[in-house]
Every structure is written in structure tokens, then in C-alpha cells.
Write an enzyme that holds these catalytic residues in place. Structure first.
Site, PDB file in Angstrom:
ATOM      1  N   ILE A 171       0.831  -1.201   0.000  1.00  0.00           N
ATOM      2  CA  ILE A 171       0.000   0.000   0.000  1.00  0.00           C
ATOM      3  C   ILE A 171       0.867   1.252   0.000  1.00  0.00           C
ATOM      4  O   ILE A 171       0.652   2.187  -0.784  1.00  0.00           O
ATOM      5  CB  ILE A 171      -0.956  -0.007   1.209  1.00  0.00           C
ATOM      6  CG1 ILE A 171      -1.990  -1.130   1.067  1.00  0.00           C
ATOM      7  CG2 ILE A 171      -1.671   1.341   1.341  1.00  0.00           C
ATOM      8  CD1 ILE A 171      -2.894  -1.282   2.275  1.00  0.00           C
ATOM      9  N   GLU A 196      11.134   1.693   6.985  1.00  0.00           N
ATOM     10  CA  GLU A 196      10.589   0.346   7.154  1.00  0.00           C
ATOM     11  C   GLU A 196      11.398  -0.368   8.231  1.00  0.00           C
ATOM     12  O   GLU A 196      12.634  -0.433   8.165  1.00  0.00           O
ATOM     13  CB  GLU A 196      10.657  -0.421   5.837  1.00  0.00           C
ATOM     14  CG  GLU A 196      10.414  -1.919   5.926  1.00  0.00           C
ATOM     15  CD  GLU A 196       9.074  -2.282   6.519  1.00  0.00           C
ATOM     16  OE1 GLU A 196       9.052  -3.132   7.430  1.00  0.00           O
ATOM     17  OE2 GLU A 196       8.050  -1.724   6.073  1.00  0.00           O
ATOM     18  N   GLY A 248      -0.025  -1.339   7.908  1.00  0.00           N
ATOM     19  CA  GLY A 248      -0.898  -2.494   8.028  1.00  0.00           C
ATOM     20  C   GLY A 248      -2.323  -2.119   8.399  1.00  0.00           C
ATOM     21  O   GLY A 248      -2.659  -0.942   8.551  1.00  0.00           O
ATOM     22  N   HIS A 254       2.728 -14.912 -29.721  1.00  0.00           N
ATOM     23  CA  HIS A 254       3.979 -14.160 -29.843  1.00  0.00           C
ATOM     24  C   HIS A 254       3.748 -12.919 -30.709  1.00  0.00           C
ATOM     25  O   HIS A 254       3.057 -12.995 -31.707  1.00  0.00           O
ATOM     26  CB  HIS A 254       5.047 -15.038 -30.500  1.00  0.00           C
ATOM     27  CG  HIS A 254       6.320 -14.316 -30.809  1.00  0.00           C
ATOM     28  ND1 HIS A 254       7.268 -14.054 -29.855  1.00  0.00           N
ATOM     29  CD2 HIS A 254       6.785 -13.785 -31.983  1.00  0.00           C
ATOM     30  CE1 HIS A 254       8.279 -13.409 -30.410  1.00  0.00           C
ATOM     31  NE2 HIS A 254       8.010 -13.237 -31.696  1.00  0.00           N
TER      32      HIS A 254
END
Length: 485
Positions: free
Chosen positions: A198, A217, A285, A458
């Protein structure tokens, strides 16, 4: 949409009540209605779609698309097309029009959900729902009106909320992902707290709008969960965006001042002096919302962190009450919630259904994208699994070279004995689209020959999945032969 306008002393009744109208909740409600259940959908926000559609997945992808277009325009100079854009990238941004674009995407989708609810006769109650007992929900709307809803069965789909750090001040310049998606300002200098998906997606957006970025972090790797070799490609490609990538580092204190948010750090890469930022994004989180609905009043067990345990049919410890999505378990992903919502609705309708998915794909919609499904290399090492891997580098892909984006690769992991595909990962543009084939191949029990002998068109990026399998099989003619390497 059928809004129910009953008073508190009117008794509302339904076969199935779905608490929460995010991707899992509305999918469960619609599936249940299709199977013949009288269904009511309770949602605290004015529109359906939950966090994902209103303030999460969809608006972020609208902005990431804009960021990708900005970067593509800037990169055309190297190909001989001069649009008058020069380094350093400083686009002239009309935030109001950009917000309007994002909001229009959301509005189209929420309007579509409303229409589908009407067509299915799914009744919608707007308000916050809480349990009174094992067969009653109390719904309080924004005006304080309380309505009682009796249900035979219920599905809890209340999602999760962004985690806030107590060390950061309460200030309009300190935002969660929801606040960042509102585009409050065009910052010159921005701190992203948390190096997960995020945070780095929003970093991509704000970098394209001209911001210089720092990331802090606590862990030693960005994007935990992804293999380090994928992250290394992303980090090298994005090095120009960041002034400081502070891994193994944390914030010790922060203060809101007139000149900005002043932040102090400690750790392996902590700067010696306090740093000033125009905008701070906390992306550390999310917490499940299981503690916010009085679930114990219905007898539903909730963990102290807000999780609700379920079985393979998505039943809680109370058999007629189900739970799905972020409130159930990791990973907190919309596509997982939708799958679980369908299962819960089918079981509630008397069908035999259970969660038996082999893999749940993960995608970081950064630039380049990272995507993986099934077993990762890190998991294989931890679990002592005997595997072998094959990699096809995009430097050998005609389409990647034509696109000017050959920094990526496609990786497959196979069981050393059976040669069945156990996992795969892609880093590069469009990786989120490519990983679906890997997920399907794992679900179908495919081996290296199955994937290698599937004819891929391809030149495409999707062809790299087949070519990676050819590497494993020993039949790849787009790379030097093994005997000569």
C-alpha cells in the site's frame, strides 16, 4: 437500490443478513439472492463497495494509471519523441481535476452496484450494524435512528481499518491510505511509513506528481512476502524516486510544526538530523474490525486482535453465522473476500461448497508490478521443500524490448520429484495480469511440460510464462542452451 425505511418498532426479517458491503459482502449478498434467499445488506457508508471500491483498490488504481501515463510521456524523449518534458519531472497538476477523475471512476462502479442490488431485490440498510443476539442485528443510521433486523443466517464481512502509529501526531498532514487517496496537497517532500504494498503504491503516485520520497521500514526488506529477487528489480528501477530508503529503521518521535512534520529516526539507516516533510503517509498495516460489531452478543468468538475464526465453509463457532474477508484471516485481499463470499452464500443456501483454493495471488501495482502465487522461494527454504526453479529474463522477450521495459523476469517453481508447478512470480509491467495463468496452472496440477507445450501468442509478455516452463523442461530456444551456459 431498495433502502428500507422502517422504524425501530417495525420488525424487519430476512433469510440472510450480510454485514458489510465491500467486495466480499456485496458478492455474498448478490450470490445469495441469485440462489433464492431473501437478503439484506447492511453498510455504514453511503455507497456500496466498502474500503476497496470507495477509498482503496479502485481509486488507487485510477491514480496509478495516471502516474503510469505521466512516466510514459516522460520516457518518450529517449525514443525520439519530445513533448517538451525535461528532467527533473515537475508536472503541472490540477488536483481538482485529478480528484474528479478518480471520483468519477468510483462513482460509475458504485452506481453499478446499486443497480445490481435493485435488480436482485437485495435490500440495503445504511448504518452501523451490531449484534443484539444470535438472530438480531441493531442498525443505527447517521441520523441516530435505530432499526432491528431479525435474520435466519448472517455473514460478517466488516473488513479492516488502517493501523495508526501512536508516535505520529494527529494532523491533517499525517494521513492513512484513505487520506492520501483524497490528494490533499501536492507535497514537495513526503515520508512513507511502511514499505509494504500500500505504501509503495501511493509512493508511486505521489512521485509521478513531483514529490521527493523517503521510506522508513522496520524490516530489512521492502514488500514483505515477495521474494527478494523481485523486490531488487523494483528497487533498482525506482531508485531515482527516493532520497532515502531507511530499512531496519523506525520513528522515535514526530511533531507537527508550521513548516512541516518533523520526524526523528533510529536504526541502521537513520539520518543523523531531524527530517521535515510536507506529507506523511502511515501505511503500517490494517486491523480486522471484528471487535466493532458486538459479535460476542451473538455468541461469535473474536480474537483480541479482531480476527474471527471460521471453518472451510466460512462458518464461525455459531453455525448459522459466517465470516469472510479481512476479518477472517490474511491475506487481506478483495479477490479472496469475493471467493469466500460466494462460498458462504452457497452454504447458507444449502449447497455443498467449501474453500479449497490452492493459491491466492498477490499483486503490488507499483511500477514495475510484482505478482506471485503459490509457493515462494523463501517459503520453500523455510519449509525445506525440494524444488527447482526456472527463470525467463525479459531481456530476451521481444515484446518487453519493444515496450522499452525489459527490467523484469518470470520465475516458476516446480516440485523436484513430480515436476508439478508449485509457485510462480513475475516482476514487470502487467505482472498482475500475467499471474492468473500461473494460478490456474497450479490449481489444475500442471507440470513443466503442460505449461511449456501450451502455445502462447507471440510476441506477448504472457509468452514469458510458457518460456519459463520451457527453461525448466529444457526445450527453450530463446536462451543459450544449457550446455553452453
Amino acid at each position: 437500490m431498495s433502502d428500507v425505511n422502517a422504524t425501530a418498532d417495525e420488525r424487519l426479517e430476512c433469510d440472510l443478513a450480510v454485514l458489510g458491503a465491500g467486495p466480499g459482502g456485496y458478492s455474498a449478498a448478490f450470490r445469495a439472492a441469485d440462489l433464492g434467499l431473501k437478503t439484506m445488506l447492511i453498510e455504514r457508508y453511503p455507497t456500496l463497495g466498502g474500503v476497496c471500491l470507495n477509498v482503496g483498490c479502485i481509486p488507487s488504481k485510477a491514480l496509478l494509471h495516471v502516474a503510469a501515463e505521466v512516466e510514459a510521456a516522460f520516457g518518450l524523449a529517449a525514443l525520439g519523441i519530445n513533448l517538451g518534458i525535461s528532467a527533473p519531472l515537475q508536472p503541472q497538476v490540477d488536483l481538482e481535476r485529478l480528484r474528479a477523475h478518480k471520483d468519477s471512476v468510483v462513482s460509475k462502479l458504485t452506481g453499478g452496484l446499486a443497480a445490481m442490488a435493485r435488480s436482485r431485490r437485495v435490500q440495503v440498510l445504511h448504518g452501523e450494524g451490531r449484534f443484539d443476539d444470535a438472530h438480531t442485528l441493531r442498525v443505527t443510521d447517521s441520523d441516530g435512528r435505530v432499526r432491528q433486523l431479525r435474520f435466519a443466517q448472517a455473514i460478517i464481512a466488516v473488513g479492516s481499518s488502517a493501523t495508526r502509529l501512536p508516535v505520529l501526531p494527529r494532523d491533517p498532514r499525517v494521513v492513512t491510505s484513505t487520506g492520501a487517496l483524497a490528494l490533499p496537497i501536492q507535497p514537495r517532500r513526503m515520508l512513507v511509513v511502511g514499505g509494504g504494498i500500500i505504501g509503495l503504491e501511493m509512493a508511486t503516485v505521489y512521485s509521478a506528481l513531483g514529490a521527493r520520497l523517503d521510506v522508513v521500514e522496520l524490516a530489512e526488506q521492502l514488500m514483505p512476502g515477495a521474494d527478494a529477487d523481485l523486490v531488487a528489480v523494483w528497487q533498482k528501477h525506482n531508485a531515482r524516486r527516493f532520497d532515502q530508503l531507511m530499512l531496519g529503521t523506525r520513528i522515535t518521535d514526530a511533531e507537527a510544526t508550521h513548516d512541516g512534520i518533523v520526524v526523528n529516526f533510529e536504526g541502521r539507516h537513520a539520518p543523523a538530523q531531524p527530517q521535515y516533510y510536507d506529507l506523511v503517509l502511515q501505511a503500517v498495516g490494517r486491523r480486522p474490525n471484528g471487535l466493532l460489531i458486538d459479535a460476542p452478543a451473538a455468541g461469535v468468538a473474536v480474537h483480541a486482535q479482531g480476527w474471527i475464526e471460521v471453518d472451510s465453509q466460512m462458518r464461525t463457532n455459531v453455525p448459522h453465522i459466517f465470516a469472510i474477508g479481512d476479518v477472517v484471516s490474511q491475506p487481506m485481499l478483495a479477490h479472496k473476500a469475493v471467493h469466500e463470499g460466494h462460498i458462504a452464500a452457497e452454504v447458507a443456501a444449502g449447497h455443498r461448497s467449501a474453500f479449497d483454493a490452492a493459491v491466492i495471488p498477490n499483486v503490488a501495482y507499483t511500477d514495475p508490478e510484482l505478482a506471485w502465487a503459490g509457493l515462494t522461494e523463501a517459503q520453500a527454504r523455510t519449509e525445506g521443500r525440494a524444488v527447482f526453479k526456472s527463470i525467463f529474463p525479459w531481456q530476451a522477450s521481444g515484446r518487453a524490448l519493444a515496450n522499452g521495459r525489459e527490467e523484469g523476469f518470470t520465475k516458476l517453481l516446480f516440485d523436484a520429484g513430480s515436476r508439478r508447478l508449485l509457485g510462480g512470480a513475475v516482476v514487470g509491467t502487467g505482472a498482475g495480469d500475467l499471474i492468473s495463468e500461473v494460478a490456474l496452472a497450479i490449481e489444475m496440477g500442471a507440470n513443466d511440460v503442460d505449461v511449456a507445450r501450451t502455445i502462447h501468442p507471440h510476441p506477448t509478455l504472457g509468452e514469458t510464462v510458457g518460456l519459463a516452463a520451457e527453461v525448466a523442461h529444457g526445450s527453450c530456444t530463446d536462451l543459450p542452451s544449457r550446455s553452453r551456459r
